[in-house]
Design a protein around this motif. Sequence first.
Motif, PDB file in Angstrom:
ATOM      1  N   PRO A  49       0.402  -2.736 -17.696  1.00  0.00           N
ATOM      2  CA  PRO A  49       0.158  -1.295 -17.742  1.00  0.00           C
ATOM      3  C   PRO A  49       0.143  -0.664 -16.347  1.00  0.00           C
ATOM      4  CG  PRO A  49      -1.895  -2.493 -18.008  1.00  0.00           C
ATOM      5  CD  PRO A  49      -0.807  -3.524 -18.014  1.00  0.00           C
ATOM      6  N   ALA A  50       0.350   0.627 -16.315  1.00  0.00           N
ATOM      7  CA  ALA A  50       0.244   1.381 -15.061  1.00  0.00           C
ATOM      8  C   ALA A  50      -1.214   1.420 -14.616  1.00  0.00           C
ATOM      9  CB  ALA A  50       0.785   2.791 -15.262  1.00  0.00           C
ATOM     10  N   ASN A  51      -1.429   1.847 -13.393  1.00  0.00           N
ATOM     11  CA  ASN A  51      -2.798   1.876 -12.852  1.00  0.00           C
ATOM     12  C   ASN A  51      -3.679   2.823 -13.656  1.00  0.00           C
ATOM     13  OD1 ASN A  51      -0.937   3.790 -11.523  1.00  0.00           O
ATOM     14  ND2 ASN A  51      -2.761   4.513 -10.446  1.00  0.00           N
ATOM     15  N   ALA A  52      -4.857   2.337 -14.033  1.00  0.00           N
ATOM     16  CA  ALA A  52      -5.775   3.119 -14.872  1.00  0.00           C
ATOM     17  C   ALA A  52      -6.590   4.119 -14.061  1.00  0.00           C
ATOM     18  CB  ALA A  52      -6.711   2.184 -15.624  1.00  0.00           C
ATOM     19  N   ALA A  53      -6.607   3.966 -12.728  1.00  0.00           N
ATOM     20  CA  ALA A  53      -7.348   4.883 -11.859  1.00  0.00           C
ATOM     21  C   ALA A  53      -6.519   5.167 -10.622  1.00  0.00           C
ATOM     22  CB  ALA A  53      -8.697   4.269 -11.470  1.00  0.00           C
ATOM     23  N   ALA A  54      -6.829   6.259  -9.954  1.00  0.00           N
ATOM     24  CA  ALA A  54      -6.089   6.625  -8.748  1.00  0.00           C
ATOM     25  C   ALA A  54      -6.270   5.568  -7.661  1.00  0.00           C
ATOM     26  CB  ALA A  54      -6.575   7.983  -8.247  1.00  0.00           C
ATOM     27  N   ILE A  55      -5.198   5.347  -6.870  1.00  0.00           N
ATOM     28  CA  ILE A  55      -5.238   4.392  -5.764  1.00  0.00           C
ATOM     29  C   ILE A  55      -5.197   5.189  -4.464  1.00  0.00           C
ATOM     30  CG2 ILE A  55      -4.081   2.445  -4.670  1.00  0.00           C
ATOM     31  CD1 ILE A  55      -2.817   1.808  -7.392  1.00  0.00           C
ATOM     32  N   PRO A  56      -6.251   5.106  -3.662  1.00  0.00           N
ATOM     33  CA  PRO A  56      -6.291   5.884  -2.411  1.00  0.00           C
ATOM     34  C   PRO A  56      -5.152   5.507  -1.465  1.00  0.00           C
ATOM     35  CG  PRO A  56      -8.454   5.019  -2.965  1.00  0.00           C
ATOM     36  CD  PRO A  56      -7.474   4.341  -3.879  1.00  0.00           C
ATOM     37  N   ALA A  57      -4.790   6.411  -0.577  1.00  0.00           N
ATOM     38  CA  ALA A  57      -3.742   6.166   0.415  1.00  0.00           C
ATOM     39  C   ALA A  57      -4.143   5.017   1.331  1.00  0.00           C
ATOM     40  CB  ALA A  57      -3.491   7.430   1.219  1.00  0.00           C
ATOM     41  N   ASN A  58      -3.128   4.253   1.763  1.00  0.00           N
ATOM     42  CA  ASN A  58      -3.311   3.148   2.713  1.00  0.00           C
ATOM     43  C   ASN A  58      -4.326   2.106   2.239  1.00  0.00           C
ATOM     44  OD1 ASN A  58      -1.503   4.373   4.635  1.00  0.00           O
ATOM     45  ND2 ASN A  58      -3.163   5.825   5.095  1.00  0.00           N
ATOM     46  N   THR A  59      -4.364   1.905   0.940  1.00  0.00           N
ATOM     47  CA  THR A  59      -5.257   0.917   0.334  1.00  0.00           C
ATOM     48  C   THR A  59      -4.412  -0.142  -0.374  1.00  0.00           C
ATOM     49  OG1 THR A  59      -6.981   2.559  -0.038  1.00  0.00           O
ATOM     50  CG2 THR A  59      -7.123   0.546  -1.325  1.00  0.00           C
ATOM     51  N   PRO A  60      -4.716  -1.434  -0.182  1.00  0.00           N
ATOM     52  CA  PRO A  60      -3.953  -2.473  -0.894  1.00  0.00           C
ATOM     53  C   PRO A  60      -3.905  -2.196  -2.395  1.00  0.00           C
ATOM     54  CG  PRO A  60      -5.379  -3.471   0.733  1.00  0.00           C
ATOM     55  CD  PRO A  60      -5.751  -2.014   0.697  1.00  0.00           C
ATOM     56  N   ILE A  61      -2.720  -2.262  -2.963  1.00  0.00           N
ATOM     57  CA  ILE A  61      -2.530  -1.960  -4.382  1.00  0.00           C
ATOM     58  C   ILE A  61      -2.903  -3.171  -5.228  1.00  0.00           C
ATOM     59  CG2 ILE A  61      -0.850  -1.357  -6.157  1.00  0.00           C
ATOM     60  CD1 ILE A  61       0.726   0.118  -3.979  1.00  0.00           C
ATOM     61  N   LYS A  62      -3.926  -3.016  -6.059  1.00  0.00           N
ATOM     62  CA  LYS A  62      -4.341  -4.092  -6.960  1.00  0.00           C
ATOM     63  C   LYS A  62      -3.443  -4.081  -8.198  1.00  0.00           C
ATOM     64  CE  LYS A  62      -7.009  -7.340  -8.728  1.00  0.00           C
ATOM     65  NZ  LYS A  62      -6.211  -7.605  -9.929  1.00  0.00           N
ATOM     66  N   ILE A  63      -2.785  -5.199  -8.438  1.00  0.00           N
ATOM     67  CA  ILE A  63      -1.877  -5.322  -9.576  1.00  0.00           C
ATOM     68  C   ILE A  63      -2.659  -5.767 -10.801  1.00  0.00           C
ATOM     69  CG2 ILE A  63       0.226  -6.409 -10.433  1.00  0.00           C
ATOM     70  CD1 ILE A  63       0.631  -4.649  -7.977  1.00  0.00           C
ATOM     71  N   SER A  95       0.857  -1.183   0.000  1.00  0.00           N
ATOM     72  CA  SER A  95       0.000   0.000   0.000  1.00  0.00           C
ATOM     73  C   SER A  95       0.892   1.231   0.000  1.00  0.00           C
ATOM     74  CB  SER A  95      -0.920   0.017   1.230  1.00  0.00           C
ATOM     75  OG  SER A  95      -0.151   0.058   2.417  1.00  0.00           O
ATOM     76  N   SER A  96       0.310   2.390  -0.193  1.00  0.00           N
ATOM     77  CA  SER A  96       1.054   3.647  -0.211  1.00  0.00           C
ATOM     78  C   SER A  96       0.482   4.592   0.843  1.00  0.00           C
ATOM     79  CB  SER A  96       0.964   4.292  -1.596  1.00  0.00           C
ATOM     80  OG  SER A  96       1.515   5.603  -1.568  1.00  0.00           O
ATOM     81  N   PRO A  97       1.346   5.307   1.557  1.00  0.00           N
ATOM     82  CA  PRO A  97       0.842   6.249   2.558  1.00  0.00           C
ATOM     83  C   PRO A  97       0.195   7.486   1.928  1.00  0.00           C
ATOM     84  CG  PRO A  97       3.220   6.421   2.379  1.00  0.00           C
ATOM     85  CD  PRO A  97       2.811   5.245   1.532  1.00  0.00           C
ATOM     86  N   VAL A  98       0.416   7.661   0.628  1.00  0.00           N
ATOM     87  CA  VAL A  98      -0.205   8.778  -0.093  1.00  0.00           C
ATOM     88  C   VAL A  98      -0.949   8.243  -1.309  1.00  0.00           C
ATOM     89  CG1 VAL A  98       1.573  10.414   0.634  1.00  0.00           C
ATOM     90  CG2 VAL A  98       1.858   9.159  -1.515  1.00  0.00           C
ATOM     91  N   GLU A  99      -1.866   8.987  -1.812  1.00  0.00           N
ATOM     92  CA  GLU A  99      -2.619   8.557  -2.999  1.00  0.00           C
ATOM     93  C   GLU A  99      -1.702   8.452  -4.211  1.00  0.00           C
ATOM     94  OE1 GLU A  99      -6.707  10.062  -4.095  1.00  0.00           O
ATOM     95  OE2 GLU A  99      -5.544  10.961  -5.739  1.00  0.00           O
ATOM     96  N   LEU A 100      -1.901   7.409  -4.973  1.00  0.00           N
ATOM     97  CA  LEU A 100      -1.168   7.236  -6.232  1.00  0.00           C
ATOM     98  C   LEU A 100      -2.113   7.623  -7.365  1.00  0.00           C
ATOM     99  CD1 LEU A 100       0.599   3.786  -5.605  1.00  0.00           C
ATOM    100  CD2 LEU A 100       1.543   6.088  -5.306  1.00  0.00           C
TER     101      LEU A 100
END
Length: 233
Positions: A106-120, A75-80
């Motif tokens: 490909p890179a993420n097609a939508a923003a990933i909220p902070a502290n949220t598991p990153i869906k690959i 996860s990321s502490p900030v929004e991606l």
Amino acid sequence: MSYQKRTAALASVAALAGSAVFMAAPAARADVVDVNYKCQTPIGVKTAVSPIDIKGVKSGSGYKLTMSWQKGVSSSPVELGKGAMSPSATIKVGGADSGTVSVSGPANAAAIPANTPIKINDLTGTYTPKAGGKVTFTAAVLTIKALGTTTTCTPTNSPGPSLTLDVTAAGGSSGSSGSTGSGTGTDSGGTLPKTGPDDSFIALGTLGGTVLLAGAAGTLWLTRRNQTARARR
């Protein structure tokens, strides 16, 4: 039972045994395998478990592999923001062949909220066999690049293969000699394995031949018995 019915029954049994031989050995096996990841992130170590699925499709002289994650990792502490995260991974090759296959997506097609598991997203790559036979594909290292940082996730639970393929090498050879149930061994010019799952294929083929011969012998015996009965009349 009449002569005609007995003959038909024996023929049916032999036909079923023969058809079972061709259904006994699948060319591929896929499993969804839980992978325990230990991720080295810019803010410390994080852990996550995700079921991994790997699929393989013949493409030219090689195979197109698709690696899928059913749950998010790290996860990321900030929004991606959109397009900020770029994933890649390696797949370990085992069994009749060895090495690794690099897969990317490909890179993420939508923003990933902070502290949220990153869906690959699904990652793809091409595997070209160096040896023929049963080859296994197992999830290895996952790499996530985002906002100028790199996160490396390594499996810690020695996961089993997510995919097993019966492949053909560039020279057209397939099959492996002295292989085990997991498909280990080296190419030997297309000979059948002496151990492992293919043994049941050989045994079933022998059974089918035995039933077929028994059916033929039974038919011959019934025919001779019928002829003898007619002669006595």
